[in-house]
Design a protein around this motif. Structure first.
Motif, PDB file in Angstrom:
ATOM      1  N   ARG A 415     -20.118  24.876  11.935  1.00  0.00           N
ATOM      2  CA  ARG A 415     -21.345  24.467  12.628  1.00  0.00           C
ATOM      3  C   ARG A 415     -22.342  23.770  11.708  1.00  0.00           C
ATOM      4  O   ARG A 415     -23.462  23.465  12.121  1.00  0.00           O
ATOM      5  CB  ARG A 415     -21.997  25.707  13.265  1.00  0.00           C
ATOM      6  N   GLY A 416     -21.961  23.562  10.434  1.00  0.00           N
ATOM      7  CA  GLY A 416     -22.837  22.827   9.535  1.00  0.00           C
ATOM      8  C   GLY A 416     -23.762  23.667   8.687  1.00  0.00           C
ATOM      9  O   GLY A 416     -24.856  23.216   8.315  1.00  0.00           O
ATOM     10  N   LEU A 417     -23.340  24.889   8.357  1.00  0.00           N
ATOM     11  CA  LEU A 417     -24.134  25.749   7.473  1.00  0.00           C
ATOM     12  C   LEU A 417     -23.208  26.408   6.460  1.00  0.00           C
ATOM     13  O   LEU A 417     -22.160  26.949   6.826  1.00  0.00           O
ATOM     14  CB  LEU A 417     -24.849  26.838   8.282  1.00  0.00           C
ATOM     15  N   ILE A 418     -23.595  26.372   5.202  1.00  0.00           N
ATOM     16  CA  ILE A 418     -22.868  27.084   4.162  1.00  0.00           C
ATOM     17  C   ILE A 418     -23.576  28.408   3.895  1.00  0.00           C
ATOM     18  O   ILE A 418     -24.794  28.450   3.687  1.00  0.00           O
ATOM     19  CB  ILE A 418     -22.821  26.270   2.840  1.00  0.00           C
ATOM     20  N   VAL A 419     -22.840  29.517   3.940  1.00  0.00           N
ATOM     21  CA  VAL A 419     -23.339  30.800   3.449  1.00  0.00           C
ATOM     22  C   VAL A 419     -22.361  31.281   2.394  1.00  0.00           C
ATOM     23  O   VAL A 419     -21.300  30.685   2.193  1.00  0.00           O
ATOM     24  CB  VAL A 419     -23.491  31.846   4.581  1.00  0.00           C
ATOM     25  N   ARG A 420     -22.709  32.349   1.708  1.00  0.00           N
ATOM     26  CA  ARG A 420     -21.832  32.855   0.653  1.00  0.00           C
ATOM     27  C   ARG A 420     -21.200  34.159   1.103  1.00  0.00           C
ATOM     28  O   ARG A 420     -21.899  35.159   1.300  1.00  0.00           O
ATOM     29  CB  ARG A 420     -22.619  33.076  -0.638  1.00  0.00           C
ATOM     30  N   PRO A 421     -19.862  34.186   1.289  1.00  0.00           N
ATOM     31  CA  PRO A 421     -19.206  35.420   1.719  1.00  0.00           C
ATOM     32  C   PRO A 421     -18.953  36.371   0.552  1.00  0.00           C
ATOM     33  O   PRO A 421     -18.550  35.937  -0.533  1.00  0.00           O
ATOM     34  CB  PRO A 421     -17.879  34.917   2.302  1.00  0.00           C
ATOM     35  N   LEU A 422     -19.216  37.665   0.768  1.00  0.00           N
ATOM     36  CA  LEU A 422     -18.941  38.705  -0.225  1.00  0.00           C
ATOM     37  C   LEU A 422     -18.300  39.891   0.510  1.00  0.00           C
ATOM     38  O   LEU A 422     -18.997  40.735   1.049  1.00  0.00           O
ATOM     39  CB  LEU A 422     -20.232  39.156  -0.917  1.00  0.00           C
TER      40      LEU A 422
END
Length: 459
Positions: A415-422
């Motif tokens: 959808r056009g968003l980068i988050v950081r997975p942990l």
């Protein structure tokens, strides 16, 4: 033809070629060694403001601000011009024997910003080397004071302090330690300070008492005469944006002072505006550490630079002891003049554009939108402060829970968003210039992504 193509004298390679070269020749941080040649990282082509564009021209909100660092956003021509001017004037000189105007001015600026008597700045190449400098300084300090046994370091589970040997050794994230050696004889870890992990029915106040008691018990067990430092992030960022219980920081700092234990505040993430202040230690948590480490937001990621800020009373205690001794700690690129100019321009932009005030203005809306996410069944906890946030997911199946972070990341990315997975978490810390409208854009995407992942798990 791009500038890089002009420099190399070659035709511009295709995206497919660049990814192939990347797979074949570049080792990335935290690369999955079982299949590192078999997957593609995202090829980022350009960036502006809070947005990045990949090689196919798709736009993304940069949710993690690079790596917690692009405070002023991308595409700042004024930053590029300041860097270029310093490159032409003086790109480098040895920090071992010379001083430059940029490093001297920046040292004074940082000393003025830092709390209490933290008036002495040692420049490093980044956060890890800043932490190593702080820990080595503690060792030197106690050797100079005739206390060679006072070297143990207290650190916290879930804390992250870097990848160099000492910084890695005091990192409390168990996943980061697999198959690498680290120095365990110098470090004692205190249990997790995440209030979300407290016992059922336990109040946050009682949990705080328990965490403070963990420190007191460690000192009693090890002996204050053997403990040199306590290193702590104000917010355990890479550990999942863990905000310790109210009062925890001040109480542990007071215990350290009472037991002659240096308090090192690792502000590599929280420093330079993330919580709306130059530093969070005093302004947010009411403490004056003996040392502060910083990096990342110091230059907004435009160039590498870190710093270890040391209090006057620490320097005085290891000086003028009648025995000559050199502070044999340093880096070829300490006080690099071009990096220091980038930091000075970064600070100027902060001041001219009121970025600290802006963060304090928009943070309540950011935290409100974050708090609302608990309405989704797959969300176990949300937490944050300033422009820092974390979603911790939950699922009935343990294996499904372990993949939640990646699932949320993939749904956001589409959808056009980068988050950081942990693991089961997704964390984000957007550029500090983000507007209210862009915060809403970001959280609208997150909500859509959570709905998708929740529906998938219920199917």
């Amino acid at each position: 033809m791009t500038e890089l193509s002009k420099i190399t004298g070659s035709n511009e390679p295709s995206a497919e070629t660049l990814l192939q070269w990347d797979r074949e020749h570049q080792i990335h941080p935290w690369a999955a060694m079982d299949d590192w040649r078999d997957y593609d990282n995202m090829l980022i082509d350009t960036a502006d403001g809070i947005y990045m564009w990949d090689a196919q021209g798709k736009r993304y909100i940069d949710g993690p601000a690079g790596m917690w660092c692009t405070q002023i956003g991308y595409g700042r021509r004024d930053m590029a011009e300041a860097i270029a001017a310093q490159v032409m004037k003086l790109p480098y000189t040895s920090p071992f024997t010379n001083v430059t105007e940029p490093s001297a001015v920046l040292a004074k600026k940082i000393a003025d910003m830092a709390p209490g008597d933290l008036n002495n700045v040692f420049f490093t190449t980044g956060g890890s080397t800043a932490v190593d400098t702080a820990l080595r300084t503690m060792m030197y300090y106690n050797n100079r004071r005739g206390l060679p046994e006072k070297k143990m370091i207290l650190a916290r589970e879930k804390g992250y302090h870097g990848s160099t040997y000492l910084a890695h050794s005091v990192t409390g994230k168990e996943r980061d330690k697999s198959h690498f050696d680290f120095e365990s004889r110098l470090v004692h870890f205190l249990p997790d300070v995440n209030p979300y992990r407290r016992a059922a029915g336990q109040s946050v106040e009682a949990f705080c008492d328990e965490k403070v008691a963990d420190l007191e018990n460690a000192i009693a067990e090890i002996g204050a005469d053997r403990i040199g430092a306590f290193i702590a992030e104000p917010i355990l960022s890479s550990g999942g944006v863990i905000v310790p219980a109210p009062g925890y920081h001040k109480r542990t700092w007071e215990i350290c002072k009472a037991n002659d234990i240096l308090y090192i505040s690792d502000e590599v993430v929280t420093g330079f505006g993330r919580l709306g202040h130059w530093f969070a230690s005093e302004e947010v948590f009411g403490i004056q550490p003996d040392m502060i480490t910083c990096a990342k937001g110091l230059t907004s990621g435009y160039l590498p630079l870190g710093a270890c800020i040391i209090a006057d009373h620490v320097l005085e205690a290891m000086s003028h002891l009648g025995e000559p001794s050199s502070y044999t700690n340093g880096y070829t690129y300490s006080g690099h003049p071009v990096s220091c100019v980038a930091a000075l321009k970064n600070i100027e932009i902060f001041e001219d554009e009121g970025i600290l005030e802006h963060v304090r203005s928009v943070s309540p809306h950011f935290q409100k939108r974050l708090a609302e996410l608990v309405k989704y069944d797959i969300v176990g906890d949300v937490r944050g402060m300033g422009l820092l946030g974390c979603i911790e997911g939950k699922a009935e199946d343990l294996e499904a829970e372990r993949t939640l972070g990646n699932k949320i990341d993939a749904a956001c990315e589409a959808r056009g968003l980068i988050v950081r997975p942990l693991i089961n978490m997704a964390v984000f810390s957007p550029p500090l210039i983000i507007t209210i409208e862009q915060i809403d854009e970001m959280f609208d995407i997150i909500e859509d992504a959570l709905q998708e992942v929740e529906a998938e798990l219920k199917a």
